[in-house]
Enzyme design. Structure first.
Site, PDB file in Angstrom:
ATOM      1  N   THR A  46      82.036  -1.009 -21.329  1.00  0.00           N
ATOM      2  CA  THR A  46      81.228  -1.289 -21.221  1.00  0.00           C
ATOM      3  C   THR A  46      79.874  -1.211 -20.439  1.00  0.00           C
ATOM      4  O   THR A  46      81.193  -0.357 -19.362  1.00  0.00           O
ATOM      5  CB  THR A  46      82.088  -2.851 -20.814  1.00  0.00           C
ATOM      6  OG1 THR A  46      83.403  -3.078 -21.438  1.00  0.00           O
ATOM      7  CG2 THR A  46      81.073  -4.095 -20.475  1.00  0.00           C
TER       8      THR A  46
ATOM      9  N   THR B 296      79.436  -3.966 -25.349  1.00  0.00           N
ATOM     10  CA  THR B 296      79.838  -3.297 -24.688  1.00  0.00           C
ATOM     11  C   THR B 296      80.659  -2.515 -26.381  1.00  0.00           C
ATOM     12  O   THR B 296      80.520  -2.760 -27.242  1.00  0.00           O
ATOM     13  CB  THR B 296      82.029  -3.534 -24.313  1.00  0.00           C
ATOM     14  OG1 THR B 296      82.308  -2.453 -24.616  1.00  0.00           O
ATOM     15  CG2 THR B 296      82.069  -4.409 -25.451  1.00  0.00           C
TER      16      THR B 296
ATOM     17  N   ASP C 120      90.694  -4.405 -28.567  1.00  0.00           N
ATOM     18  CA  ASP C 120      91.100  -5.976 -28.402  1.00  0.00           C
ATOM     19  C   ASP C 120      91.536  -7.195 -27.635  1.00  0.00           C
ATOM     20  O   ASP C 120      92.054  -8.113 -27.610  1.00  0.00           O
ATOM     21  CB  ASP C 120      89.877  -6.362 -27.811  1.00  0.00           C
ATOM     22  CG  ASP C 120      88.885  -5.415 -26.161  1.00  0.00           C
ATOM     23  OD1 ASP C 120      90.131  -4.661 -26.300  1.00  0.00           O
ATOM     24  OD2 ASP C 120      87.755  -6.187 -25.972  1.00  0.00           O
TER      25      ASP C 120
ATOM     26  N   GLY D 173      86.915  -2.879 -17.806  1.00  0.00           N
ATOM     27  CA  GLY D 173      87.961  -3.697 -18.717  1.00  0.00           C
ATOM     28  C   GLY D 173      88.598  -4.920 -18.009  1.00  0.00           C
ATOM     29  O   GLY D 173      87.860  -5.631 -17.578  1.00  0.00           O
TER      30      GLY D 173
END
Length: 587
Positions: A399, A417, A441, A492
């Site tokens: 990211t 990201t 995710d 993260g």
């Protein structure tokens, strides 16, 4: 700042190269600093690292070329949003491991004219054909890497729509104007930095799997090396189409056709209809207070703002300043509060359009009182004894981040990201656009960790059109109703704790943006049950933490903050030295 804080920072004994990176190009040289009389910097008190200082505008980003693009936009009369959009597109060219047009993210904007704060959600969405068990085999087990390095890993990108929406609603310049610098960088190329060369080498196998990717980032069957030129002609063509036709070029035009064709050819799920149906959402920021300051951050589907406010609510009752920066007691209390927040994250956080997220309860001070009562000041609570709480009764890597402030008081905090470095590694043939692997995710299977070791529940299960949960936490801190701090970070699962510590470093310990980047960071995410720390903590501190029951693990750097502080005498910025390519620059 108190003398103990200065002593603590001085004890870090950072090498001159790190100090130089921390303070940026606009800071005085080490020789000038050493030769200056002790009182010459009295206006900054006890500061020992100096941030970049400017009067009219400031940009802090993870690549100097993108920072320069943003500052140039400000010099040309653009506002903070104009500059932020230009930086976002420029990073897609010069920071290909994280900057993107094939990913998504979040932006928090403070509009100085109206005094309003808005959170812009341009997170990726699951395609229409996505299903709850799409990453499981016939035995119900998660298939390794299916949600990371295949065409099934790609969510419908939101970056182009999000940046265009921000410009149309809060900017003053045309899309063509702010895209021009990125197009030039892609068309003419730039020299690969040692940092980018190292990432390309680390991800060699990941990137080499796809012919369109190799054609961009490889030369003579090996990744580009430092000093070699990276030219991205296909990406330049795609950006030119977006400049000419707006976001429709990406979501309905020839770019959309090429992305859909790439998916159809290799078993991906994204269709032309999925792209056409993508929507940006304006949301109300999560809001909280901490020692008289107001914190505005990203709401769900980000978990960041909710848990930053939740943890600050717990910590506000403790005398952190008196305990001392980096003290074992200070770190112990932060780690305990982090555990409770991450346990709640696993249970309750998800896309608010699909699941009821008890944000008001999680950020309630009464709920914080309940959690704080469970914290033993002398002993670590084992993670396996912590369960998600019940906030409902209180309801009534990779990211990148960039921060921008202008002379009118507008500020922008943006985190976006591709997920892991270079995302899925897949370039949609003929576009030059790297595609994300954000589908990881989601919770591929409730209770099974994702790539960042985070546990998720049913609230974050895969569903068509759903946005995956994120830790991205673009944040603005207000003082007396006006922007005082603009910050954010990649990292993260560690984003939340990085931003938490940045806020505490500025408010409780009086650090400036450069000093705050130099402090070793800590992180606990409930599971695995370890207190992760950067090197630099005193062995005495580590020993005291272990005596309290913490399993301390020294691991690589956490976060790369891009921070701007707005003071009465000007703007102060710092780009985190954990990324040597970053830069803060103002004018």
């Amino acid at each position: 700042m108190t003398l103990p804080v200065r002593s603590r920072l001085a004890a870090l004994a950072l090498v001159p190269a790190v100090v130089a990176l921390c303070v940026g190009l606009a800071a005085p040289s080490l020789a000038q600093t050493a030769a200056a009389p002790p009182m010459v910097r009295y206006d900054i008190g006890y500061d020992i690292f100096y941030p970049v200082r400017a009067q009219n505008g400031m940009v802090a980003a993870e690549h100097r070329l993108a920072t320069e693009v943003g500052v140039d936009i400000l010099k040309r009369g653009g506002n903070a949003v104009d500059a932020a959009v230009a930086v976002g597109f420029a990073l897609a060219v010069v920071l290909p491991n994280a900057g993107n047009v094939g990913g998504g993210g979040f932006m928090v904007v403070h509009d100085a004219k109206t005094g309003e704060d808005v959170a812009i959600d341009f997170r990726e969405m699951a395609p229409a054909k996505a299903s709850r068990d799409m990453y499981l085999d016939e035995q119900g087990k998660v298939v390794a890497n299916r949600s990371l390095y295949t065409h099934l890993a790609v969510g419908v990108p939101g970056t182009v729509a999000g940046l265009a929406h921000a410009l149309a609603t809060h900017g003053t310049m045309t899309l063509a104007d702010v895209l021009a610098p990125a197009i030039k960088l892609a068309r003419e190329g730039y020299d690969v930095t040692p940092q980018l060369a190292g990432l390309l080498e680390v991800e060699r196998d990941h990137l080499a799997a796809w012919g369109a990717t190799r054609a961009i980032f490889f030369k003579d069957e090996r990744p580009l090396r430092a000093g070699e030129k990276l030219v991205q002609s296909d990406l330049a063509n795609s950006l030119e189409l977006i400049a000419k036709d707006g976001p429709k070029a990406f979501y309905e035009g020839s770019i959309a056709e090429k992305i859909a064709a790439e998916m159809a050819k290799r078993g991906g799920l994204i269709t032309a209809e999925d792209l056409k149906n993508y929507k940006v959402v304006d949301r109300e920021p999560v809001s909280g207070t901490y020692r008289g300051y107001t914190v505005k951050s990203m709401p769900p589907p980000s978990s960041g703002g909710t848990h930053i406010v939740q943890i600050l609510n717990i910590l506000e009752r403790y005398p952190l300043k008196e305990q001392g920066l980096g003290s074992a007691q200070n770190i112990h209390l932060m780690a305990e509060a982090m555990k409770f927040a991450y346990a709640d994250r696993a249970e309750y956080l998800g896309d608010p359009d699909f699941t009821k997220v008890p944000v008001k309860g999680l950020t309630s001070r009464r709920y914080a009182d309940e959690l704080a009562a469970k914290i033993d000041p002398d002993k670590a609570t084992p993670a396996n004894s912590i369960k998600p709480g019940k906030p409902q009764p209180y309801e009534s890597d990779q990211t990148t981040h960039f921060s921008v402030a202008d002379a009118q008081g507008n500020v922008v905090s943006t985190t976006y990201t591709l997920n892991l470095n270079f995302g899925s590694g897949i370039v949609a043939e003929g576009t030059g656009i790297l595609l994300n692997n954000e589908m990881d995710d989601f919770s591929a299977k409730p209770g099974v960790p994702n790539a960042f070791g985070l546990i998720g529940g049913e609230a974050n299960s895969v569903q068509p059109f759903k946005r995956p949960l994120s830790s991205m936490s673009p944040t603005i801190v207000l003082k007396d109703g006006k922007p005082w701090l603009v910050t954010g970070s990649p990292g993260g699962s560690r984003i939340i704790t990085t931003i938490l510590e940045t806020i505490i470093d500025h408010i409780d310990f009086g650090l400036n943006p450069a000093e705050a980047t130099a402090v070793p960071r800590v992180h606990h995410q409930w599971t695995p049950d370890e207190l992760r720390v950067e090197k630099g903590l005193s062995p005495d501190t580590v020993r005291l933490l272990e005596q309290k029951g913490h399993k301390v693990a020294v691991k690589p750097t956490m976060g790369r903050t891009q921070t701007i502080q707005l003071r009465a005498d000007g703007l102060y910025g710092a780009s985190d030295p954990r990324n040597p390519d970053g830069q803060a620059l103002g004018y």
